[in-house]
Motif scaffolding. Structure first.
Motif, PDB file in Angstrom:
ATOM      1  N   GLU A 105       1.002  -1.187   0.076  1.00  0.00           N
ATOM      2  CA  GLU A 105      -0.010   0.023   0.058  1.00  0.00           C
ATOM      3  C   GLU A 105       0.738   1.240   0.018  1.00  0.00           C
ATOM      4  O   GLU A 105       2.111   1.230   0.613  1.00  0.00           O
ATOM      5  N   THR A 106       0.317   2.257  -0.605  1.00  0.00           N
ATOM      6  CA  THR A 106       0.992   3.645  -0.618  1.00  0.00           C
ATOM      7  C   THR A 106       1.474   3.991   0.844  1.00  0.00           C
ATOM      8  O   THR A 106       0.194   3.709   1.746  1.00  0.00           O
ATOM      9  N   GLY A 107       2.398   4.525   1.105  1.00  0.00           N
ATOM     10  CA  GLY A 107       2.680   5.050   2.459  1.00  0.00           C
ATOM     11  C   GLY A 107       3.369   4.290   3.386  1.00  0.00           C
ATOM     12  O   GLY A 107       3.797   4.639   4.488  1.00  0.00           O
ATOM     13  N   GLN A 108       3.297   3.064   3.046  1.00  0.00           N
ATOM     14  CA  GLN A 108       4.038   1.906   3.676  1.00  0.00           C
ATOM     15  C   GLN A 108       5.566   1.657   3.382  1.00  0.00           C
ATOM     16  O   GLN A 108       5.855   2.015   2.214  1.00  0.00           O
ATOM     17  N   ALA A 109       6.360   1.516   4.242  1.00  0.00           N
ATOM     18  CA  ALA A 109       7.767   1.400   3.939  1.00  0.00           C
ATOM     19  C   ALA A 109       8.126   0.064   3.479  1.00  0.00           C
ATOM     20  O   ALA A 109       7.487  -0.969   3.855  1.00  0.00           O
ATOM     21  N   ARG A 110       8.802   0.277   2.417  1.00  0.00           N
ATOM     22  CA  ARG A 110       8.999  -1.058   1.547  1.00  0.00           C
ATOM     23  C   ARG A 110      10.780  -0.919   1.323  1.00  0.00           C
ATOM     24  O   ARG A 110      11.439  -0.065   1.235  1.00  0.00           O
ATOM     25  N   HIS A 111      11.296  -2.277   1.050  1.00  0.00           N
ATOM     26  CA  HIS A 111      12.690  -2.400   1.098  1.00  0.00           C
ATOM     27  C   HIS A 111      13.171  -2.199  -0.651  1.00  0.00           C
ATOM     28  O   HIS A 111      14.429  -2.327  -0.869  1.00  0.00           O
ATOM     29  N   GLY A 112      12.343  -2.266  -1.528  1.00  0.00           N
ATOM     30  CA  GLY A 112      12.805  -2.484  -2.915  1.00  0.00           C
ATOM     31  C   GLY A 112      11.851  -1.479  -3.634  1.00  0.00           C
ATOM     32  O   GLY A 112      10.873  -1.342  -3.467  1.00  0.00           O
ATOM     33  N   LEU A 113      12.433  -1.053  -5.087  1.00  0.00           N
ATOM     34  CA  LEU A 113      11.347  -0.608  -6.153  1.00  0.00           C
ATOM     35  C   LEU A 113      11.514  -1.400  -7.270  1.00  0.00           C
ATOM     36  O   LEU A 113      12.885  -2.075  -7.700  1.00  0.00           O
ATOM     37  N   SER A 114      10.523  -1.490  -8.046  1.00  0.00           N
ATOM     38  CA  SER A 114      10.442  -2.172  -9.385  1.00  0.00           C
ATOM     39  C   SER A 114       9.661  -1.568 -10.218  1.00  0.00           C
ATOM     40  O   SER A 114       8.449  -1.481  -9.957  1.00  0.00           O
ATOM     41  N   VAL A 115       9.902  -1.462 -11.543  1.00  0.00           N
ATOM     42  CA  VAL A 115       8.980  -0.906 -12.336  1.00  0.00           C
ATOM     43  C   VAL A 115       7.784  -1.604 -12.714  1.00  0.00           C
ATOM     44  O   VAL A 115       6.544  -1.358 -12.742  1.00  0.00           O
ATOM     45  N   PHE A 116       7.858  -2.877 -12.854  1.00  0.00           N
ATOM     46  CA  PHE A 116       7.014  -3.919 -13.302  1.00  0.00           C
ATOM     47  C   PHE A 116       7.031  -5.226 -12.544  1.00  0.00           C
ATOM     48  O   PHE A 116       8.394  -5.793 -12.205  1.00  0.00           O
ATOM     49  N   GLY A 117       6.160  -5.642 -11.782  1.00  0.00           N
ATOM     50  CA  GLY A 117       5.828  -6.719 -11.141  1.00  0.00           C
ATOM     51  C   GLY A 117       6.515  -6.703  -9.667  1.00  0.00           C
ATOM     52  O   GLY A 117       6.943  -5.817  -9.275  1.00  0.00           O
ATOM     53  N   ASP A 118       6.772  -8.048  -9.333  1.00  0.00           N
ATOM     54  CA  ASP A 118       7.204  -8.096  -7.924  1.00  0.00           C
ATOM     55  C   ASP A 118       8.571  -8.252  -7.766  1.00  0.00           C
ATOM     56  O   ASP A 118       9.397  -8.468  -8.889  1.00  0.00           O
TER      57      ASP A 118
END
Length: 630
Positions: free
Chosen positions: A39-52
């Motif tokens: 969800e937006t606003g939650q901290a996440r450890h990575g970025l990816s343009v497409f998919g998981d």
């Protein structure tokens, strides 16, 4: 161009079941799809343009890195790749991120970034300086949460102030290949010592936040004392795994592993940065560098000359097994290598003129007689990838191309343009006749031994190059051009002058290779966009300026899925190839490597890059046998 397993300080969403939710994630312009299901606003450890993302928050190391790799030793080579203002033949500055000057390759080893790429995924990035990232609901603000342990080499803290300062500095004064790619970065905001917000305009591509996350971080304190816009041979304060060590201008530079580097044990670096010294040697002549390698003055060489690869590895160290040859697969799009034609010059503005030049280059003869048959002909700007256009355009490609039908040649709607195939004689008369026909169609007339243009003067072409080794390849091409009545010459200049003339677009034709990432990023605008054609120092050296190409660049960067991106790229490829902006050269889907047999390396190299200096290590037992231990 680039970790303790301590529990996260902020909530991280597990990826379990994320794939099932992926289809329900709506597309918002500018929003990067990250770890689908978050969800937006939650901290996440990575970025990816497409998919998981492949790697979960608790991963310990990248699969392609050896966490048990020993550290130590020296890696000595000549740079097989470089970027920005870097020059593989010489250097006169350590400022690698501006247009001015010639910097040594691999200065990026000295600088940390917010995130780093995973080379076994096409576009994923994971946190380095940034432990996690949060994204606003509209996708226009990215908040990076920094690791409090991050430090510069002088021991000072790397803080949100440094990140905010660096990004705006690069937008204002950075190399055009950086500054032009981040124009939709609106501003930065320091939230606290370890939190920085990056605000985008809303018009950014999905890829731009990842591009920003990979930019170098500078010390604000250092660059308020020193002018970032100037070239300098003072080694800068930096924070990366390496710092500038011993060097002799124009001869060599050593990057020395920083012993107390704060990020040594982070998962994104585990098993990497293994050499104590990464040394780059500079040679103006490839043959001279080969002789140095044979003597053991360098211990690694990526071979780009097929003649040397096929016939000159017969020296004692090779025959005794101390030097070995290896081939490694190259899974990346091979990009575009060719002679690029400067369309800013009036004599090259007609596409028929540019197309005619292709008929004079006999690839089949060159491959047999000069390259020992090891190459394939480059046809596409997206070779070795699903982005290459082949066959008739499909329905989705036509959907993108049809609105521009009245602005495009009809050939775009058929098979993509294929370079002419010769009889291998070196002077195929049928191809030269076709070249003559195209020149005549463009208003040129043969008068005696000269090809006279619409301006009443003979057509002249200067091939600009900085490597004498290329002369043997260009001279047969020049001979065919002379048969057509063209006065063609080979101009050899030193490395600094070559880079300067390319920056200023002061050439007729030059040889260049550009590689692409499997997920297209903002950089493609600097390759083919109209704005880049007018700005000194961009990668659009051919001067391509076409509103249809600009529109297709937008489509590729706005794509919501990888397949949409591939379709847009194939449509773009058709239009680019129909413009005849280059005379394509050759490609091979492997890395041909020679090395003194003293290294260990991953059994399976990552598909999407070949960062030898990052992933390999010294095998002590092998090194001792060679007498190169220690």
């Amino acid at each position: 161009m680039s970790n303790t397993s301590t529990p996260s300080r902020r909530q991280l969403l597990k990826l379990t079941g994320a794939a099932a939710v992926a289809a329900s994630v709506p597309f918002v312009p500018g929003v990067t799809r990250l770890a689908s299901g978050t969800e937006t606003g939650q901290a996440r450890h990575g970025l990816s343009v497409f998919g998981d993302l492949k790697y979960a928050p608790d991963f310990t190391h990248f699969d392609y890195a050896n966490p048990e790799a020993p550290q130590g030793g020296k890696f000595i080579f000549t740079a097989p790749s470089w970027g920005y203002n870097q020059n593989p033949l010489t250097y006169n500055t350590f400022n690698s991120f501006i247009l001015k000057g010639d910097a040594p390759p691999r200065m990026e080893l000295c600088f940390d970034t917010l995130m780093v790429r995973a080379f076994d995924e096409p576009d994923a990035m994971y946190g380095l300086v940034a432990e996690t990232v949060e994204i606003s609901e509209d996708g226009n603000t990215y908040i990076f949460n920094l690791r409090p342990e991050a430090r510069f080499h002088d021991g000072s803290k790397l803080t949100a102030e440094d990140v905010a300062f660096s990004l705006m500095l690069l937008k204002g004064d950075g190399h055009p290949q950086i500054s032009q790619n981040i124009q939709e970065l609106q501003d930065t905001e320091v939230l606290d010592e370890h939190r920085v917000a990056v605000h985008f305009t809303g018009n950014q591509s999905r890829q731009m936040p990842l591009f920003v996350a990979a930019l170098p971080i500078f010390s604000k304190r250092y660059y308020t004392r020193y002018d970032f816009s100037q070239s300098t041979l003072t080694a800068p304060l930096s924070s990366g795994a390496y710092k500038v060590g011993k060097h002799a201008v124009g001869r060599y530079v050593e990057y020395q592993r920083f012993p107390d580097y704060w990020g040594n044990d982070l998962p994104v670096l585990k098993g990497q940065k293994n050499f104590d010294i990464v040394r780059i040697d500079f040679y103006r002549d490839r043959q001279v560098s080969f002789e140095a390698f044979k003597k053991g003055e360098m211990n690694y060489r990526e071979e780009f000359f097929s003649k040397i690869w096929a016939s000159e590895y017969n020296f004692p160290a090779f025959e005794e097994g101390r030097v070995v040859k290896r081939e490694f697969p190259d899974g990346r799009p091979s990009g575009a290598q060719g002679w690029f034609i400067n369309t800013r010059r009036e004599k090259f503005k007609d596409p028929d003129v540019r197309r005619a030049l292709s008929y004079a280059f006999d690839f089949e003869w060159s491959n047999k007689n000069l390259f020992f048959g090891v190459y394939q002909r480059t046809q596409s700007f997206f070779e070795n990838s699903e982005m290459k256009a082949e066959g008739m355009p499909g329905p989705q490609e036509l959907k993108l191309l049809d609105p521009f039908r009245d602005q495009l040649p009809e050939s775009v709607f058929g098979e993509p343009y294929i370079q002419p195939v010769s009889n291998g004689s070196g002077s195929d008369r049928s191809l030269l006749r076709e070249a003559g026909r195209l020149f005549k169609q463009a208003g040129f007339e043969r008068q005696g031994s000269e090809l006279i243009g619409p301006d009443g003067t003979q057509l002249t072409i200067e091939f600009l190059n900085n490597s004498p080794s290329f002369k043997r390849i260009i001279l047969p091409y020049i001979k065919n051009l002379e048969r057509l009545g063209i006065k063609a010459t080979f101009r050899l200049v030193d490395a600094a002058q070559y880079q300067s003339r390319l920056n200023d677009y002061d050439f007729d034709i030059c040889s260049r290779r550009y590689s692409l990432t499997p997920t297209l990023s903002e950089t493609i605008r600097t390759f083919w966009g109209s704005e880049a054609a007018k700005i000194p120092g961009t990668s659009n050296i051919a001067g391509i300026s076409d509103p249809v190409i600009d529109a297709l660049l937008d489509k590729a960067l706005e794509a919501q899925t990888r397949e949409d991106m591939n379709v847009a790229a194939r449509a773009l490829d058709r239009v680019l190839r129909s413009g005849h902006y280059w005379v394509p050269q050759w490609t091979k889907p492997i890395h041909t490597v020679a090395l003194w047999d003293m290294f260990g390396y991953p059994a399976e190299p990552p598909r999407y890059d070949f960062p030898v200096e990052d992933l390999w290590w010294i095998d002590q037992e092998k090194a001792e046998k060679l007498g190169k231990a220690g």
